[in-house]
Enzyme design. Structure first.
Site, PDB file in Angstrom:
ATOM      1  CB  CYS A 199      -1.057   0.023   1.305  1.00  0.00           C
ATOM      2  SG  CYS A 199      -2.158  -1.612   1.286  1.00  0.00           S
ATOM      3  CB  SER A 253      -9.450   2.965   3.104  1.00  0.00           C
ATOM      4  OG  SER A 253      -8.743   1.761   2.917  1.00  0.00           O
ATOM      5  CB  ILE A 271     -12.027  -1.683  -3.397  1.00  0.00           C
ATOM      6  CG1 ILE A 271     -11.626  -2.634  -2.209  1.00  0.00           C
ATOM      7  CG2 ILE A 271     -11.679  -1.941  -4.914  1.00  0.00           C
ATOM      8  CD1 ILE A 271     -12.302  -4.241  -2.488  1.00  0.00           C
ATOM      9  CE  LYS A 295     -14.345   5.495   6.713  1.00  0.00           C
ATOM     10  NZ  LYS A 295     -14.827   5.557   5.434  1.00  0.00           N
ATOM     11  CG  HIS A 343      -5.770   2.812   0.218  1.00  0.00           C
ATOM     12  ND1 HIS A 343      -4.394   2.942  -0.171  1.00  0.00           N
ATOM     13  CD2 HIS A 343      -5.461   1.816   0.936  1.00  0.00           C
ATOM     14  CE1 HIS A 343      -3.541   2.400   0.182  1.00  0.00           C
ATOM     15  NE2 HIS A 343      -4.039   1.517   0.973  1.00  0.00           N
TER      16      HIS A 343
END
Lengths: 396, 396
Positions: free
Chosen positions: B83, B208, B210, B333, B337
């Site tokens: 990430c 958060s 997709i 959030k 993300h």
């Protein structure tokens, strides 16, 4: 900016390595490099991991390897440049040191392709170009891609199957001398010519195998390197280029533009004469994923004029003692091509050549200029990295 | 070594972006960055691509993006730090310029997660740690991993669900102001508390989403930057750390060691007081993949003492006007993300903050010190990158 030296090298046995998992395989190379450099894990301030790994269970391998090799909490990332991922790892570690972000860094290349069945691996490699345009529509595999180069070269310059055979025979000759190589037996022209076709004119014996393996190098800034070794091998210069993903946008299948550009960039940075670079280089590792790729590489690297790469092969000019020894570690063809490891493996082989530490006398080139070259291509010129290594301290 | 400046930024609309393919999505950000910097593609000497992409059709995206955005034949690689892949791309381009290998480089982060169905994506993210040890045996998903942090923090410091709700409400407040954000509506505490549990105590509104999206920044060496802009934002320092792949090797689930280490490294390099770094930073983007991660980040970044991160939340100290404004672009959030893009998106948001170019007045922090911080975590501290951006030219 600082000069960057290789102070330690490590190399696993290449082959079908289902006896270990990915991190154990990496450790074989990492351990050897740490021992050779006389460095501990805590001294490695940054490490990069070259790995494609779409065929592996660990989709994000860098931290898994870092944990197993006890390299955390140092910073890391995984890098991918298809079949040049190892050179990308070398580049990332090189930039970390050259920029002053780390004094000592490690580049690790590792690939364990036998975690998936061969047809899956063949598909994944085939998808390494542009999936939607090429693979989904035409299903071209990598031998198919390089067959385009072979037929174009045959048509334009009169290449014969026997010329490709010379490349395969040389690879197996040196592979037989290299204890780390996947294949360690000589082949004859008769065996070559009888070899099963894969994508005409390319045969099984024109093709690098599906291989597992790992390699590692430890890099240090000039100031630090001098504390660890009296025989640093410097990264003198690097060139890097890319090509189109889509092969229908390429205009000439007898040369790889990205590799040609990367070579020129590296030569200019090292102030090497572009007319006869082979006079200033003692030994080279080139990306012979298929035999035709080695002949194209001779020309892209300016070891021969356009159309004359095949003459180098015919005249055995790339054996030790010839114009320029190429792939005297067996190359991708016989040493094997664990994709993420290949570029780092080249750096290991060449460092050992420059220091007269080739694992076998029969594969040691004569070192006159103290300079070696690695040519690593991802895809069919999607990525290209050309790196020059030297025993002479570069000027800044 | 040279100072490295951001001279252009670009950001796509984040959200469910199945209206475009991966390369078209990247181009939205690349085009905007080129225009902002008034630079042409041929001027970009090197570009790096942050992308995880296990859910995408293009397994090796860098050259596909390079071709579509007309960035070839410049050199490139794809980088992955889970990430934090966007920060890895920023780092790679930063090192290329800082080391002198390129005068102008571009970092592109892009991810198109909706190419696969949600359960596949959830599995792939779950496998981002150590596949054989954790995912295969226990099937832990990412909300599950972060629930370990939330329950540990609740147990040790008395965190309440309402404290996490404050983080979610703030994220949605600023997301509603950000035209690039995935979610653009406010939420209430009542809605938060009624939100469907995902992995207790984490709810859907703690998580958060997709998201698909892209971001790009153009970096230049000091000499070159001055030709292109009168308002460079400098990369002042970067810290980078890693953690164990295997969570059973972690000893404390109320802090992320790798992030703490990366922050300290960055602060020391920028000569920031470790006791009160928030006094010298105007605005921060932190990795709030789940609300608990933001509270842990406050402490790992030393914006609050251990156990007092929740006080910052309770007292609204991370809104604009508080001790330190955090995630005033909506954060992971609410902004979303898209894994490979997130780190670059942070760089874009913060550059625009420092130059008073936030897309909406209500989300513009007051800039006193001319300094911003990005905190980007891969996995649960498998990777950590902390980057400081400054309007003041750093000393070398």
């Amino acid at each position: 900016m600082t000069n960057v030296a290789i102070i330690g090298t490590g190399h696993s046995k290449f082959g079908s390595r289902t006896d270990v998992n990915l991190q154990e395989l990496a450790w074989e190379a990492v351990k050897q490099a740490l021992e050779e450099a006389n460095v501990e894990q805590k001294d490695i301030q940054y490490f990069s991991v070259g790995n494609v790994g779409t065929w592996s269970a660990e989709p994000l391998p860098a931290v898994v390897i870092g944990e197993y090799c006890n390299l955390a909490p140092s910073g890391t990332m995984r890098v991918e440049a298809a079949c040049a991922s190892g050179s990308a790892a070398l580049r990332d570690a090189y930039l970390a040191v050259k920029s002053g972000e780390a004094d000592i860094a490690m580049a690790i290349g590792v690939e364990q392709m036998h975690q998936s069945p061969n047809p899956t691996v063949v598909e994944m490699i085939g998808r390494a170009g542009n999936y939607f345009w090429e693979f989904e529509n035409f299903g071209l595999t990598f031998p198919g891609y390089y067959a385009l180069y072979a037929t174009a070269y045959m048509n334009k310059y009169g290449l014969k199957e026997e010329d490709l055979g010379k490349i395969a025979i040389k690879a197996h000759h040196y592979g037989a001398l290299n204890p780390y190589a996947h294949f360690q037996k000589e082949i004859t022209m008769e065996e070559y010519l009888k070899s099963r076709p894969v994508a005409w004119p390319l045969k099984l014996l024109d093709s690098s195998p599906i291989t597992d393996g790992a390699a590692a190098v430890i890099l240090a800034s000039e100031e630090v390197a001098n504390k660890y070794t009296d025989s640093p091998v410097w990264i003198e210069a690097q060139g890097v280029g890319s090509g189109t993903a889509n092969l229908s946008r390429r205009t000439d299948f007898t040369t790889i533009d990205a590799a040609r550009m990367a070579a020129e960039q590296a030569y200019r940075r090292a102030k090497i004469n572009l007319d006869s670079p082979w006079k200033e280089i003692d030994v080279a590792d080139v990306h012979d994923c298929f035999t035709i790729a080695e002949i194209v590489a001779y020309e892209d690297l300016r070891f021969a004029k356009r159309g004359e790469g095949l003459t180098l092969a015919r005249e055995d000019q790339t054996y030790i003692g010839g114009r320029i020894p190429v792939n005297v570690d067996g190359g991708l063809k016989a040493k094997g091509h664990p994709i993420g490891a290949t570029g780092v493996s080249m750096a290991v082989s060449l460092t050992r050549q420059l220091l007269y530490r080739a694992p076998n006398k029969g594969m040691q080139a004569e070192i006159r200029n103290g300079r070696a070259l690695a040519h690593n291509v991802g895809g069919t010129g999607h990525y290209a990295y050309v790196t020059l290594f030297s025993t002479r301290r570069p000027g800044l």
